[in-house]
Motif scaffolding. Sequence first.
Motif, PDB file in Angstrom:
ATOM      1  N   GLN A 105     -35.065  18.035  43.158  1.00 42.04           N
ATOM      2  CA  GLN A 105     -33.577  17.572  43.062  1.00 42.04           C
ATOM      3  C   GLN A 105     -31.735  18.219  43.190  1.00 42.04           C
ATOM      4  O   GLN A 105     -30.858  17.863  44.149  1.00 42.04           O
ATOM      5  CB  GLN A 105     -32.730  16.485  42.496  1.00 42.04           C
ATOM      6  CG  GLN A 105     -34.685  15.297  42.550  1.00 42.04           C
ATOM      7  CD  GLN A 105     -34.387  14.319  41.341  1.00 42.04           C
ATOM      8  OE1 GLN A 105     -35.285  13.119  41.416  1.00 42.04           O
ATOM      9  NE2 GLN A 105     -34.024  13.960  39.822  1.00 42.04           N
ATOM     10  N   ALA A 106     -32.179  19.256  42.576  1.00 39.58           N
ATOM     11  CA  ALA A 106     -30.686  19.892  42.261  1.00 39.58           C
ATOM     12  C   ALA A 106     -30.475  20.842  43.525  1.00 39.58           C
ATOM     13  O   ALA A 106     -29.734  21.116  43.804  1.00 39.58           O
ATOM     14  CB  ALA A 106     -31.819  21.385  41.542  1.00 39.58           C
ATOM     15  N   HIS A 107     -31.979  20.889  44.201  1.00 40.25           N
ATOM     16  CA  HIS A 107     -32.059  22.362  46.240  1.00 40.25           C
ATOM     17  C   HIS A 107     -30.857  21.467  46.818  1.00 40.25           C
ATOM     18  O   HIS A 107     -30.263  21.553  47.592  1.00 40.25           O
ATOM     19  CB  HIS A 107     -33.440  23.153  45.451  1.00 40.25           C
ATOM     20  CG  HIS A 107     -33.650  24.011  44.913  1.00 40.25           C
ATOM     21  ND1 HIS A 107     -32.470  25.416  45.607  1.00 40.25           N
ATOM     22  CD2 HIS A 107     -34.543  24.004  43.602  1.00 40.25           C
ATOM     23  CE1 HIS A 107     -33.771  26.363  44.391  1.00 40.25           C
ATOM     24  NE2 HIS A 107     -33.946  25.816  43.173  1.00 40.25           N
ATOM     25  N   THR A 108     -31.458  20.062  46.923  1.00 45.01           N
ATOM     26  CA  THR A 108     -31.375  19.231  47.975  1.00 45.01           C
ATOM     27  C   THR A 108     -29.869  19.033  47.847  1.00 45.01           C
ATOM     28  O   THR A 108     -29.477  18.769  48.690  1.00 45.01           O
ATOM     29  CB  THR A 108     -32.174  17.932  47.321  1.00 45.01           C
ATOM     30  OG1 THR A 108     -32.994  18.435  47.499  1.00 45.01           O
ATOM     31  CG2 THR A 108     -31.647  16.719  48.166  1.00 45.01           C
ATOM     32  N   VAL A 109     -29.724  18.889  46.431  1.00 41.81           N
ATOM     33  CA  VAL A 109     -28.197  18.895  46.279  1.00 41.81           C
ATOM     34  C   VAL A 109     -27.531  19.978  47.173  1.00 41.81           C
ATOM     35  O   VAL A 109     -26.193  19.870  47.556  1.00 41.81           O
ATOM     36  CB  VAL A 109     -27.509  18.226  44.818  1.00 41.81           C
ATOM     37  CG1 VAL A 109     -26.083  18.377  44.897  1.00 41.81           C
ATOM     38  CG2 VAL A 109     -27.923  16.709  44.481  1.00 41.81           C
ATOM     39  N   GLN A 110     -27.735  20.943  45.857  1.00 40.23           N
ATOM     40  CA  GLN A 110     -26.802  22.413  46.370  1.00 40.23           C
ATOM     41  C   GLN A 110     -27.122  22.651  47.894  1.00 40.23           C
ATOM     42  O   GLN A 110     -25.809  22.878  48.632  1.00 40.23           O
ATOM     43  CB  GLN A 110     -27.685  23.344  45.895  1.00 40.23           C
ATOM     44  CG  GLN A 110     -27.235  25.136  45.896  1.00 40.23           C
ATOM     45  CD  GLN A 110     -27.941  26.122  45.341  1.00 40.23           C
ATOM     46  OE1 GLN A 110     -29.422  26.308  46.220  1.00 40.23           O
ATOM     47  NE2 GLN A 110     -27.309  26.660  44.698  1.00 40.23           N
ATOM     48  N   LYS A 111     -27.983  22.333  49.024  1.00 43.15           N
ATOM     49  CA  LYS A 111     -27.957  22.817  50.430  1.00 43.15           C
ATOM     50  C   LYS A 111     -26.815  21.764  51.166  1.00 43.15           C
ATOM     51  O   LYS A 111     -26.248  22.567  51.767  1.00 43.15           O
ATOM     52  CB  LYS A 111     -29.363  22.212  50.671  1.00 43.15           C
ATOM     53  CG  LYS A 111     -29.712  22.811  52.024  1.00 43.15           C
ATOM     54  CD  LYS A 111     -31.057  22.496  52.831  1.00 43.15           C
ATOM     55  CE  LYS A 111     -30.962  22.353  54.388  1.00 43.15           C
ATOM     56  NZ  LYS A 111     -29.957  22.072  55.548  1.00 43.15           N
ATOM     57  N   ASN A 152     -23.574  23.160  49.834  1.00 44.24           N
ATOM     58  CA  ASN A 152     -23.686  24.255  50.813  1.00 44.24           C
ATOM     59  C   ASN A 152     -23.467  24.281  52.664  1.00 44.24           C
ATOM     60  O   ASN A 152     -22.728  24.934  52.970  1.00 44.24           O
ATOM     61  CB  ASN A 152     -24.928  25.027  50.824  1.00 44.24           C
ATOM     62  CG  ASN A 152     -25.412  26.398  49.640  1.00 44.24           C
ATOM     63  OD1 ASN A 152     -23.812  25.796  48.164  1.00 44.24           O
ATOM     64  ND2 ASN A 152     -26.305  26.554  48.947  1.00 44.24           N
ATOM     65  N   ASP A 153     -23.877  23.622  53.035  1.00 43.85           N
ATOM     66  CA  ASP A 153     -23.813  22.515  54.540  1.00 43.85           C
ATOM     67  C   ASP A 153     -22.370  22.493  54.824  1.00 43.85           C
ATOM     68  O   ASP A 153     -22.279  22.693  55.854  1.00 43.85           O
ATOM     69  CB  ASP A 153     -24.800  21.817  54.479  1.00 43.85           C
ATOM     70  CG  ASP A 153     -26.461  22.355  54.595  1.00 43.85           C
ATOM     71  OD1 ASP A 153     -26.074  23.860  55.393  1.00 43.85           O
ATOM     72  OD2 ASP A 153     -26.989  21.323  55.051  1.00 43.85           O
ATOM     73  N   LEU A 154     -22.017  22.266  53.769  1.00 45.87           N
ATOM     74  CA  LEU A 154     -20.682  21.800  53.684  1.00 45.87           C
ATOM     75  C   LEU A 154     -19.493  23.253  53.352  1.00 45.87           C
ATOM     76  O   LEU A 154     -18.121  23.016  53.285  1.00 45.87           O
ATOM     77  CB  LEU A 154     -19.827  20.347  52.653  1.00 45.87           C
ATOM     78  CG  LEU A 154     -20.683  19.181  53.124  1.00 45.87           C
ATOM     79  CD1 LEU A 154     -20.420  18.299  51.952  1.00 45.87           C
ATOM     80  CD2 LEU A 154     -19.957  18.157  54.229  1.00 45.87           C
ATOM     81  N   GLY A 155     -20.089  24.333  52.850  1.00 41.52           N
ATOM     82  CA  GLY A 155     -19.309  25.005  52.870  1.00 41.52           C
ATOM     83  C   GLY A 155     -18.414  25.321  51.498  1.00 41.52           C
ATOM     84  O   GLY A 155     -17.926  26.347  51.459  1.00 41.52           O
ATOM     85  N   TYR A 156     -19.080  24.447  50.900  1.00 37.84           N
ATOM     86  CA  TYR A 156     -19.219  25.357  49.586  1.00 37.84           C
ATOM     87  C   TYR A 156     -20.308  25.666  48.579  1.00 37.84           C
ATOM     88  O   TYR A 156     -20.536  26.078  48.750  1.00 37.84           O
ATOM     89  CB  TYR A 156     -19.221  23.474  48.225  1.00 37.84           C
ATOM     90  CG  TYR A 156     -18.430  22.384  48.779  1.00 37.84           C
ATOM     91  CD1 TYR A 156     -16.882  22.503  48.321  1.00 37.84           C
ATOM     92  CD2 TYR A 156     -17.874  21.375  49.691  1.00 37.84           C
ATOM     93  CE1 TYR A 156     -15.760  21.544  48.186  1.00 37.84           C
ATOM     94  CE2 TYR A 156     -17.595  20.692  49.829  1.00 37.84           C
ATOM     95  CZ  TYR A 156     -16.518  20.705  49.070  1.00 37.84           C
ATOM     96  OH  TYR A 156     -15.062  19.132  49.883  1.00 37.84           O
ATOM     97  N   LYS A 157     -19.359  27.137  47.643  1.00 32.91           N
ATOM     98  CA  LYS A 157     -20.523  27.484  46.675  1.00 32.91           C
ATOM     99  C   LYS A 157     -20.580  26.785  45.484  1.00 32.91           C
ATOM    100  O   LYS A 157     -20.057  26.559  44.324  1.00 32.91           O
ATOM    101  CB  LYS A 157     -19.567  29.053  46.140  1.00 32.91           C
ATOM    102  CG  LYS A 157     -19.277  29.857  47.411  1.00 32.91           C
ATOM    103  CD  LYS A 157     -18.589  30.942  46.494  1.00 32.91           C
ATOM    104  CE  LYS A 157     -17.922  32.018  47.559  1.00 32.91           C
ATOM    105  NZ  LYS A 157     -16.840  32.310  46.745  1.00 32.91           N
ATOM    106  N   THR A 158     -22.283  27.095  45.053  1.00 33.05           N
ATOM    107  CA  THR A 158     -23.059  26.528  44.299  1.00 33.05           C
ATOM    108  C   THR A 158     -23.405  27.548  43.894  1.00 33.05           C
ATOM    109  O   THR A 158     -24.106  28.220  43.951  1.00 33.05           O
ATOM    110  CB  THR A 158     -23.659  25.379  44.749  1.00 33.05           C
ATOM    111  OG1 THR A 158     -24.674  26.305  46.152  1.00 33.05           O
ATOM    112  CG2 THR A 158     -23.123  24.208  45.518  1.00 33.05           C
ATOM    113  N   GLU A 159     -23.751  27.324  41.850  1.00 33.66           N
ATOM    114  CA  GLU A 159     -24.589  28.173  41.433  1.00 33.66           C
ATOM    115  C   GLU A 159     -25.963  27.042  40.924  1.00 33.66           C
ATOM    116  O   GLU A 159     -25.512  25.560  40.268  1.00 33.66           O
ATOM    117  CB  GLU A 159     -23.747  28.807  40.529  1.00 33.66           C
ATOM    118  CG  GLU A 159     -25.348  29.890  40.204  1.00 33.66           C
ATOM    119  CD  GLU A 159     -24.261  30.021  38.570  1.00 33.66           C
ATOM    120  OE1 GLU A 159     -24.911  30.440  37.475  1.00 33.66           O
ATOM    121  OE2 GLU A 159     -22.926  30.294  38.238  1.00 33.66           O
TER     122      GLU A 159
END
Length: 308
Positions: free
Chosen positions: A19-25, A28-35
Amino acid sequence: MVNKTIRIGTRDSELALWQAHTVQKQLNDLGYKTEIIAVKSQGDIILDKPLYELGITGIFTKTLDIAMINGQVDIAVHSMKDVPTALPIGIVQAAVLKRANVLDILVHKGNLDFLENEGTIATGSLRRQAQWWNKYPKHTVVDLRGNVNTRMQKLNDNDWNGAVFAAAGLERINLKPESFIDLDWMIPAPAQGAMVVVAMANDNFTIDALSQLNHIETEICTYIERQFLKTLEGGCTAPIGALAKYDEPNDTIEFEGVLLSIDGKQKLEISKKVDISEWKKLGFSCAKEILENGGNELMIEIKKQLKK
């Protein structure tokens, strides 16, 4: 784009990480940096102040909420059905993702003869247990807890005939076996199949980012279901199912709700179809109707039984 990295808090089970990786992707696709930051379970955390008065209902979300309040992570991703209807002060619902499969399924051992006779099925959910007993009063229901992988393993290791799972959880991590049947007669948990992302109320940057992931139809339907739940139970766990569906061609909402006694013998049901303009109060009015038609007495009885 501001150079802030959005820290995504998650539990470390396979499904939580998915679930976390789904939100991360999506971010990221919108141009945000995530961790992604996996947060250990609540046993490691000592609370010096009572952030919660919610009892056991927030057991899956408590650890991540505390990590957010303490500033270790910016957002948390949850299966929405695990989230208490009252969020802690300072935390807000920032996005509801498009819903997956809402159904419960029975994972079985390949032979369904037991449905006609006596059988043993496993579930840790009061809602599933009560609905199962309502339909199959002669069956034995045993308790089954743990994350999805643990529960699948326990099913394999025991001589039970089957176990009930949410289809969405198994589908997300490719664990759905060949031997299952859809329980389309079982009304799912409020918000089943939906994922919610929460953030701190004062974090405008993150809330703005997450608003772009929100799926409005899912948000409306889960709102109705959770309002139904909140109005009925008032913070106590009870066998409650709710499902709202948006019918696009007619611009209507169809709602089904159910409250059962723990043994499944009593069942109070409601179904309504309303114009989309009436969605805001639908869950509330359906719950009130159930409470007035025997639900109040039933909830008192359930609370008594759960205290034993």
